[in-house]
Each structure stands twice: as C-alpha cells, then as structure tokens.
Write a protein that holds these residues in place. Structure first.
Motif, short mmCIF file in Angstrom:
data_model
loop_
_atom_site.label_atom_id
_atom_site.label_comp_id
_atom_site.label_asym_id
_atom_site.label_seq_id
_atom_site.Cartn_x
_atom_site.Cartn_y
_atom_site.Cartn_z
N ARG A 1 0.84 -1.21 0.00
CA ARG A 1 0.00 0.00 0.00
C ARG A 1 0.87 1.24 0.00
O ARG A 1 0.61 2.21 -0.69
CB ARG A 1 -0.90 0.02 1.24
CG ARG A 1 -2.12 -0.83 1.09
CD ARG A 1 -3.37 -0.18 1.64
NE ARG A 1 -3.23 0.40 2.95
CZ ARG A 1 -3.46 -0.24 4.08
NH1 ARG A 1 -3.84 -1.49 4.07
NH2 ARG A 1 -3.31 0.37 5.23
N LEU A 2 1.91 1.19 0.81
CA LEU A 2 2.81 2.35 0.92
C LEU A 2 3.43 2.66 -0.43
O LEU A 2 3.52 3.82 -0.86
CB LEU A 2 3.89 2.00 1.95
CG LEU A 2 4.59 3.15 2.65
CD1 LEU A 2 3.58 4.07 3.28
CD2 LEU A 2 5.51 2.59 3.70
N THR A 3 3.85 1.59 -1.10
CA THR A 3 4.45 1.79 -2.42
C THR A 3 3.46 2.44 -3.37
O THR A 3 3.80 3.36 -4.12
CB THR A 3 4.88 0.43 -3.01
OG1 THR A 3 5.37 -0.38 -1.96
CG2 THR A 3 5.93 0.61 -4.09
N GLU A 4 2.21 1.97 -3.32
CA GLU A 4 1.21 2.54 -4.22
C GLU A 4 1.00 4.03 -3.94
O GLU A 4 0.90 4.83 -4.87
CB GLU A 4 -0.12 1.78 -4.07
CG GLU A 4 -0.11 0.45 -4.78
CD GLU A 4 -1.30 -0.40 -4.37
OE1 GLU A 4 -2.22 0.12 -3.71
OE2 GLU A 4 -1.28 -1.60 -4.69
N TYR A 5 0.93 4.39 -2.65
CA TYR A 5 0.72 5.80 -2.31
C TYR A 5 1.83 6.65 -2.87
O TYR A 5 1.60 7.70 -3.49
CB TYR A 5 0.70 6.01 -0.79
CG TYR A 5 -0.54 5.53 -0.10
CD1 TYR A 5 -0.48 5.00 1.18
CD2 TYR A 5 -1.79 5.60 -0.71
CE1 TYR A 5 -1.60 4.56 1.83
CE2 TYR A 5 -2.91 5.14 -0.08
CZ TYR A 5 -2.81 4.63 1.20
OH TYR A 5 -3.93 4.18 1.83
N VAL A 6 3.06 6.20 -2.62
CA VAL A 6 4.21 7.01 -3.05
C VAL A 6 4.19 7.16 -4.58
O VAL A 6 4.47 8.21 -5.13
CB VAL A 6 5.52 6.37 -2.56
CG1 VAL A 6 6.70 7.11 -3.12
CG2 VAL A 6 5.55 6.38 -1.04
N PHE A 7 3.83 6.04 -5.24
CA PHE A 7 3.79 6.08 -6.70
C PHE A 7 2.78 7.13 -7.16
O PHE A 7 3.06 7.94 -8.05
CB PHE A 7 3.40 4.68 -7.20
CG PHE A 7 3.42 4.58 -8.69
CD1 PHE A 7 2.25 4.60 -9.43
CD2 PHE A 7 4.62 4.48 -9.38
CE1 PHE A 7 2.27 4.50 -10.80
CE2 PHE A 7 4.65 4.38 -10.76
CZ PHE A 7 3.47 4.38 -11.47
N GLN A 8 1.60 7.10 -6.51
CA GLN A 8 0.55 8.07 -6.89
C GLN A 8 1.02 9.49 -6.67
O GLN A 8 0.76 10.39 -7.47
CB GLN A 8 -0.71 7.84 -6.03
CG GLN A 8 -1.44 6.56 -6.33
CD GLN A 8 -2.12 6.64 -7.67
OE1 GLN A 8 -2.33 7.70 -8.21
NE2 GLN A 8 -2.43 5.48 -8.22
N LEU A 9 1.72 9.70 -5.55
CA LEU A 9 2.12 11.07 -5.21
C LEU A 9 3.17 11.59 -6.16
O LEU A 9 3.25 12.78 -6.42
CB LEU A 9 2.66 11.11 -3.77
CG LEU A 9 1.60 10.97 -2.68
CD1 LEU A 9 2.25 10.78 -1.34
CD2 LEU A 9 0.71 12.19 -2.65
N GLU A 10 3.98 10.64 -6.62
CA GLU A 10 5.08 11.12 -7.44
C GLU A 10 4.71 11.31 -8.90
O GLU A 10 5.45 11.92 -9.66
CB GLU A 10 6.26 10.14 -7.34
CG GLU A 10 6.81 10.07 -5.93
CD GLU A 10 8.30 9.98 -5.92
OE1 GLU A 10 8.90 9.80 -6.99
OE2 GLU A 10 8.87 10.10 -4.82
N HIS A 11 3.56 10.76 -9.28
CA HIS A 11 3.21 10.88 -10.70
C HIS A 11 1.92 11.63 -10.86
O HIS A 11 0.89 11.17 -10.47
CB HIS A 11 3.09 9.48 -11.31
CG HIS A 11 4.40 8.78 -11.31
ND1 HIS A 11 5.30 8.91 -12.33
CD2 HIS A 11 5.02 8.01 -10.39
CE1 HIS A 11 6.40 8.20 -12.07
NE2 HIS A 11 6.26 7.65 -10.90
#
Lengths: 314, 197
Positions: free
Chosen positions: B187-197
């Motif tokens: 989940r954490l990875t997904e959040y970071v991915f969303q925030l960065e793109h």
C-alpha cells in the motif's frame, strides 16, 4: 415594558422556539433599566421562571438581581440559584447574551471567594465554560476564572480536562494571558513541567504592545521551571515581541542569575522548588533566599505562588 | 449525600475508578453548598488515589482535609501513613503501615487490592533492576516472609539457589510485534507512486 410582571409574562410566553427568542431578546434589552431599578424585588419572579426553558429571560433577571446589594442571608440562596441556573440553562439561549452570562459567573466566583469556599464554584464554572464555548477550541473569559478557582481550591486535576483542549480562537488577549498563566501554575502543581513550560512560554511570547504584570510573573516562573526541567534558561525565541524582550530581561535578570547560583549550590534544588510550587513556603526556602543575598524576589514569588490570582485583580 | 456510585464501584471491585468517582462527587456535592467534610469518606478517597499511584492527588487531598477531622479519624491517619511511606520510597514501611491497622470492612477490600497491586509493581521493579537478589532483601521489598517470597519468585519463573540464599531473576522476553507486513508495504508503495506521478 412597564412592569416586571409584564416582562415575566412575556418571557414565559416567548421562550418556545428560536423565532420567539429572537423577538424576546430586544424586549429584554429595552427592559434592562427597569430591571436594574427593581433589582431587590426580583427574587419571586425568578421563582416563576424555569431556568432550562426560559434561560435568556432568567439570565437577565438573575444578572439584574445580583447586581443589587445582597444581604448575607440572601447570599447562600443566591449561590444555589447561580449553580442551579448554570447547570440547567440552555446553551443556545445564553450564547445570545454572553456578557451577561460572564458577569453572572464572575459574581458566582466573587461570592464563592468571599465565603472562602472556592471548591463550591469549581464544578459550576466548568459546566459554564463548556456551555459558553462555541467549540472546544474557543477561549472565553470564563476559562481563567475557572482555573483560578481550581488553583485556590487545590483541585488541580479538575482543571486538566479544560486545559488539555488546544485553543485556536480567543475573545480577548487578556483572557489568553491569564489562562496560560494559571494553566502553567496548575501544571506546576501537578509537576508536569514540560506542559507548564509550554503554557508559560505562550505568555512570554504572546504579542503585547505594553508590558503587563501577568507576563512578568509568568516569566519569573518560566525561568524557575526551565531551571528545574532543563537546567538552563532558553533565550527568547525570534517571535517574542520587542516589548517583552526589552522589559522582561530587566525584571527577571537578577532572579535568573541568583536562582542559577542557588541551584548550583546543591541545596536540594528539587525539594526547595517542591516547596515553592507545593504552595507551602518553608523555612529552608527563606534561608536559601537569604543565603543567596536575595530575599525579596524569592519571597515575593513564594507569596505570590501562595496567593495566585487576587494580586492581578482577576 | 448520594454516594451510591462510589458504593457500586467498591462492590464491583472496580477500584481504579474509585478516585475519579470520589473527585467528581466531591465537586458536585460541594457545588450544592453542602458542607460535606464531616461525612466524606476521606479514607477511601485517599486510598483510591494511592491505588492509582497518584501521589500528588493524595497529597493535595490530605492538605485540604480540615485538621479536626484528621485528628478524630485514626483510619485516615493510617491511610496517610501508607502515603507517606510511598512518598519516601520506604518499601518495607508500606507493608508495615498496611498491616499495622485494623481496617473497617468498607476499606478492607480496597486496601487488600492495593497491597496486591503494589506487590506486583515492586516485583516488576525488582525484575528490571536486579539480576540476582538475596532472599532477605526480596522479602523486605515484597513484605513477605522468606519462604513466601521464594515461592512467589519461583512461581514467576525465577530460580532459587538454596546454598547462597539468592534468587536469580528471569526477565520476561520482550516480544516485538512484526510491524512490517507485505500488504502494508504494498500500500505504501502505491501511495508514493501516486504522489510522485
């Protein structure tokens, strides 16, 4: 309104819902003079009204009644009616006339202090604060009155519930000074020094155009508490007002240095200051003060710690 | 005075609530203008605070009691003696103070519960502070006879060396929860991915 009877009838009739109260309010404002003149006669009319339903009207009558001279026999009955009113009044109605509510509560506080039973006022004022606040982040004048009673009756824990709320809205700057100062004292009494430092810090760094007595006293305690807790006095942060920086340093400089000397002399720093903030100045204390060649300020601080509020005319 | 809430708490053995209930009731009754000092159950109130390890409140309560009442109520003085021993960290003195007075039935349950809780607390202190401790010292800290203390310690997993009369402490293993499980990481990875793109 010509007579109090007519006014009472109106109150009883017009307290049903919000529009009626909006109607009633101007009538009450117009009748203030009348009520004040008839202050001593108002007691039986108070009995006709129900403090829960007719809160606004009851408030006006109660305020006028208590502004007149009160005999000693009436005083205890008056206290009971204050308490009963605060406990049962409707918050929405009294918020329409906050000044009157505040002055009623202040009179309760004065009576309670006059009869030397501060504990009697603690629970009612706590209820009053919660009813007057628009939200738990709103600071009212009553907050500092409540904390003062907690301090004088030594019910420090009772004040914690209110103190733990964060404040974001303030009515009057003076309220904030007093609230944070008393709050700091309560935390000191409970030996929660970090929170005490926070509160006292707020007083010292609050914006002020002219120096006031509250911040001087707060700064003195701030120095002592930071010596106990941190072992040193932190410098003023950048956001302290210029007034504070210039003046507080003068007032408290000697105290700061001497207190440091005293602490370093290992006269049992903790027990010494325990005595101060435990509100019972001990002989050892004055000896230490004399030893440091510095009787006056510490004595003043101890005396002040034992008496808290009245000096400030709060 | 309506003390039924307090009596219910005592009856149901919810001793940790006793102090809070007493404080609140005292404020409410005081606000009625009733002079309650004569009949107020100060002993229970005080021991309630000690049960919560709230020595500050106990001290302030003691200070606020009128001196006439302090003199005329021996149970109150005895309760304060316990408080004083706690304040001075006189571990053995606490037990002596508890045993040195014949508590009335109302207070008895509360005092017994307090003694148990206190014993456990001191035991935990010993566990964290000592690796070996002589039986005599342990007996003093825990207010028991040497045999009792040995049994108590053995029950809690300590070992006993009868030759030197020493107890060896076994510290309980600290279980750290495995905080990082794969789904949270995902989940954490997904959040970071969303925030960065």
């Amino acid at each position: 309104m010509d007579t109090v009877e007519a006014l009472t009838a109106h109150i009883q009739g017009l307290s049903g819902n919000f529009e009626e109260i909006a109607h009633l309010h101007p009538l009450l404002k117009l009748s203030e003079e009348l009520l004040r003149m008839q202050a001593s006669r108002l007691a039986p009319f108070l009995d006709l009204l129900d403090p829960a339903k007719h809160s606004l009207g009851y408030l006006y009558l109660l305020e006028a009644y208590s502004s007149g001279p009160i005999t000693r026999e009436q005083a205890s009955a008056l206290l009971i009616s204050f308490v009963g009113f605060i406990n049962s009044c409707s918050a929405e109605q009294i918020r329409l006339a906050p000044d009157k509510f505040i002055s009623v509560c202040k009179r309760l506080k004065d009576q309670v202090l006059q009869h030397k039973v501060p504990i009697q006022g603690v629970a009612p004022l706590r209820t009053a604060v919660r009813k007057l606040q628009i939200s738990s982040e709103h600071l009212t004048t009553l907050h500092s009155e409540f904390l003062l009673l907690c301090l004088l009756s030594k019910c420090y824990k009772a004040g914690l519930n209110i103190l733990d709320d964060d404040i974001f809205e303030v009515d009057q700057p003076r309220d904030l000074f007093l609230y944070c100062y008393y709050g700091g004292m309560i935390y000191i009494g409970l030996k929660r020094f970090p929170k005490a430092l926070e509160c006292l810090h707020n007083v010292v760094t609050a914006p002020m155009s002219a120096i006031n007595a509250i911040s001087i006293e707060a700064y003195k305690k701030y120095i002592l508490v930071s010596l106990i807790h941190l072992g040193q006095v932190p410098p003023f942060p950048k956001y302290t007002s210029a007034t504070a920086q210039r003046n507080l340093k003068n007032y408290a400089q000697v105290l700061g240095e001497e207190a440091k000397v005293v602490m370093e002399q290992r006269v049992g720093g903790d027990t010494v200051l325990n005595d101060v903030f435990g509100l019972s100045p001990s002989v050892m204390y004055f000896n230490i003060g004399r030893k440091a060649g510095f009787h006056n300020a510490i004595e003043e601080l101890v005396w002040f710690a034992a008496n808290f509020g009245p000096v400030l005319g709060a | 005075m309506d003390l039924s809430q307090l009596q219910d708490a005592l009856a149901s053995k919810s001793y940790d609530e006793v102090a809070g209930i007493c404080d609140e009731l005292m404020l409410q009754i005081a606000s009625m203008g009733v002079s309650f000092q004569e009949e107020w159950p100060y002993t229970i109130h005080l021991i309630g605070h000690l049960y919560d390890s709230d020595l500050n409140s106990a001290r302030f309560l003691w200070k606020s009691i009128p001196s006439g009442i302090k003199e005329s109520r021996p149970d109150l003085v005895a309760a304060w003696k316990i408080g004083q021993c706690l304040w001075n960290r006189d571990y053995a003195g606490v037990y002596a103070a508890i045993r040195g007075f014949d508590w009335n039935p109302e207070a008895h349950g509360l005092v017994a519960a307090f003694q148990e809780k206190y014993t456990e607390r001191v035991f935990q202190l010993l566990v964290s502070a000592y690796s070996t401790i002589s039986v005599a010292d342990a007996a003093q800290f825990l207010g028991m006879s040497e045999d009792d203390v040995t049994n108590y310690a053995l029950q809690h997993g300590w070992t006993f060396d009868s030759g030197s009369r020493m107890l060896t402490v076994t510290k309980p293993k600290i279980v750290t929860e495995q905080k990082l499980d794969p789904s949270k990481l995902q989940r954490l990875t997904e959040y970071v991915f969303q925030l960065e793109h």
